[in-house]
Motif scaffolding. Structure first.
Motif, PDB file in Angstrom:
ATOM      1  N   THR A 260     -31.571  46.184  28.251  1.00  0.00           N
ATOM      2  CA  THR A 260     -31.743  47.046  26.904  1.00  0.00           C
ATOM      3  C   THR A 260     -30.451  47.409  26.025  1.00  0.00           C
ATOM      4  O   THR A 260     -29.284  47.353  26.647  1.00  0.00           O
ATOM      5  CB  THR A 260     -32.661  48.428  27.169  1.00  0.00           C
ATOM      6  OG1 THR A 260     -31.725  49.083  27.802  1.00  0.00           O
ATOM      7  CG2 THR A 260     -33.855  47.960  27.896  1.00  0.00           C
ATOM      8  N   ASP A 261     -30.684  47.737  24.689  1.00  0.00           N
ATOM      9  CA  ASP A 261     -29.779  48.205  23.922  1.00  0.00           C
ATOM     10  C   ASP A 261     -29.622  49.564  24.246  1.00  0.00           C
ATOM     11  O   ASP A 261     -30.371  50.282  25.190  1.00  0.00           O
ATOM     12  CB  ASP A 261     -29.778  47.794  22.525  1.00  0.00           C
ATOM     13  CG  ASP A 261     -31.300  48.366  21.770  1.00  0.00           C
ATOM     14  OD1 ASP A 261     -31.723  49.374  22.275  1.00  0.00           O
ATOM     15  OD2 ASP A 261     -31.242  48.011  20.718  1.00  0.00           O
ATOM     16  N   LYS A 262     -28.776  50.271  23.417  1.00  0.00           N
ATOM     17  CA  LYS A 262     -28.739  51.673  23.265  1.00  0.00           C
ATOM     18  C   LYS A 262     -30.076  52.645  23.168  1.00  0.00           C
ATOM     19  O   LYS A 262     -30.007  53.627  23.467  1.00  0.00           O
ATOM     20  CB  LYS A 262     -27.283  52.192  22.888  1.00  0.00           C
ATOM     21  CG  LYS A 262     -27.266  52.368  21.500  1.00  0.00           C
ATOM     22  CD  LYS A 262     -25.810  52.587  20.601  1.00  0.00           C
ATOM     23  CE  LYS A 262     -26.122  52.273  19.388  1.00  0.00           C
ATOM     24  NZ  LYS A 262     -24.663  52.782  18.648  1.00  0.00           N
ATOM     25  N   THR A 263     -30.693  52.186  22.332  1.00  0.00           N
ATOM     26  CA  THR A 263     -32.021  52.823  21.903  1.00  0.00           C
ATOM     27  C   THR A 263     -33.045  52.417  22.874  1.00  0.00           C
ATOM     28  O   THR A 263     -34.114  52.928  22.846  1.00  0.00           O
ATOM     29  CB  THR A 263     -32.472  52.056  20.306  1.00  0.00           C
ATOM     30  OG1 THR A 263     -32.737  51.029  20.575  1.00  0.00           O
ATOM     31  CG2 THR A 263     -31.308  52.612  19.390  1.00  0.00           C
ATOM     32  N   GLY A 264     -32.710  51.813  23.696  1.00  0.00           N
ATOM     33  CA  GLY A 264     -33.818  51.443  24.978  1.00  0.00           C
ATOM     34  C   GLY A 264     -34.894  50.174  24.410  1.00  0.00           C
ATOM     35  O   GLY A 264     -35.609  49.849  25.075  1.00  0.00           O
ATOM     36  N   THR A 265     -34.388  49.367  23.335  1.00  0.00           N
ATOM     37  CA  THR A 265     -34.938  48.347  23.213  1.00  0.00           C
ATOM     38  C   THR A 265     -34.698  47.057  24.167  1.00  0.00           C
ATOM     39  O   THR A 265     -33.640  46.939  24.110  1.00  0.00           O
ATOM     40  CB  THR A 265     -34.775  47.838  21.782  1.00  0.00           C
ATOM     41  OG1 THR A 265     -34.938  48.876  20.719  1.00  0.00           O
ATOM     42  CG2 THR A 265     -35.477  46.571  21.248  1.00  0.00           C
ATOM     43  N   GLU A 266     -35.771  46.658  24.640  1.00  0.00           N
ATOM     44  CA  GLU A 266     -35.561  45.590  25.736  1.00  0.00           C
ATOM     45  C   GLU A 266     -34.900  44.290  24.947  1.00  0.00           C
ATOM     46  O   GLU A 266     -35.657  43.978  23.891  1.00  0.00           O
ATOM     47  CB  GLU A 266     -37.081  45.315  26.528  1.00  0.00           C
ATOM     48  CG  GLU A 266     -36.678  44.292  27.753  1.00  0.00           C
ATOM     49  CD  GLU A 266     -37.697  44.266  28.583  1.00  0.00           C
ATOM     50  OE1 GLU A 266     -38.494  43.201  28.646  1.00  0.00           O
ATOM     51  OE2 GLU A 266     -37.892  45.452  29.217  1.00  0.00           O
ATOM     52  N   ILE A 267     -34.096  43.780  25.494  1.00  0.00           N
ATOM     53  CA  ILE A 267     -33.419  42.641  24.641  1.00  0.00           C
ATOM     54  C   ILE A 267     -33.957  41.496  25.719  1.00  0.00           C
ATOM     55  O   ILE A 267     -34.309  40.173  25.236  1.00  0.00           O
ATOM     56  CB  ILE A 267     -31.707  42.574  24.935  1.00  0.00           C
ATOM     57  CG1 ILE A 267     -31.342  43.528  23.991  1.00  0.00           C
ATOM     58  CG2 ILE A 267     -31.141  41.142  24.861  1.00  0.00           C
ATOM     59  CD1 ILE A 267     -29.766  44.036  24.601  1.00  0.00           C
ATOM     60  N   PHE A 268     -33.662  41.343  26.998  1.00  0.00           N
ATOM     61  CA  PHE A 268     -34.383  40.212  27.998  1.00  0.00           C
ATOM     62  C   PHE A 268     -34.425  40.988  29.275  1.00  0.00           C
ATOM     63  O   PHE A 268     -34.059  42.125  29.636  1.00  0.00           O
ATOM     64  CB  PHE A 268     -33.507  39.183  28.089  1.00  0.00           C
ATOM     65  CG  PHE A 268     -32.299  39.314  28.663  1.00  0.00           C
ATOM     66  CD1 PHE A 268     -32.233  39.042  29.998  1.00  0.00           C
ATOM     67  CD2 PHE A 268     -31.313  39.163  27.928  1.00  0.00           C
ATOM     68  CE1 PHE A 268     -30.705  39.269  30.465  1.00  0.00           C
ATOM     69  CE2 PHE A 268     -29.732  39.391  28.344  1.00  0.00           C
ATOM     70  CZ  PHE A 268     -29.707  39.516  29.522  1.00  0.00           C
ATOM     71  N   THR A 269     -35.578  40.250  30.080  1.00  0.00           N
ATOM     72  CA  THR A 269     -35.868  40.752  31.354  1.00  0.00           C
ATOM     73  C   THR A 269     -35.274  39.402  32.413  1.00  0.00           C
ATOM     74  O   THR A 269     -35.773  38.203  32.075  1.00  0.00           O
ATOM     75  CB  THR A 269     -37.332  40.905  31.563  1.00  0.00           C
ATOM     76  OG1 THR A 269     -37.524  42.266  30.575  1.00  0.00           O
ATOM     77  CG2 THR A 269     -37.569  41.351  32.871  1.00  0.00           C
TER      78      THR A 269
END
Length: 77
Positions: free
Chosen positions: A57-66
């Motif tokens: 995730t990025d610093k806002t908690g948005t998932e980038i990949f799993t």
């Protein structure tokens, strides 16, 4: 540079990365994530990792990949 976090989860468990890592791009983030999962899988223990996932995730908690741990383990024979 972008700061990313590597959070692990399984049904009933969440392990949050509180420190994060500064990376130059997604390729570097993926390489680190893949290496992290492989290092956990290489350590002897009784954990069944097939239900675990690594969420980047990025610093806002948005998932980038799993990365599902099962994709690194491979198929059982």
């Amino acid at each position: 540079m972008t700061e990313v976090f590597f959070n692990c989860s399984s049904p009933g468990h969440i392990l949050r990365d509180r420190r994060g890592l500064a990376v130059d791009d997604l390729a570097e983030a993926f390489a680190h994530a893949d290496g992290f999962v492989r290092s956990l899988l290489m350590k002897p223990n009784a954990e069944d990792w097939r239900g675990w996932e690594l969420h980047v995730t990025d610093k806002t908690g948005t998932e980038i990949f799993t990365i599902p741990f099962a994709s690194v383990i491979g198929k059982l024979h």
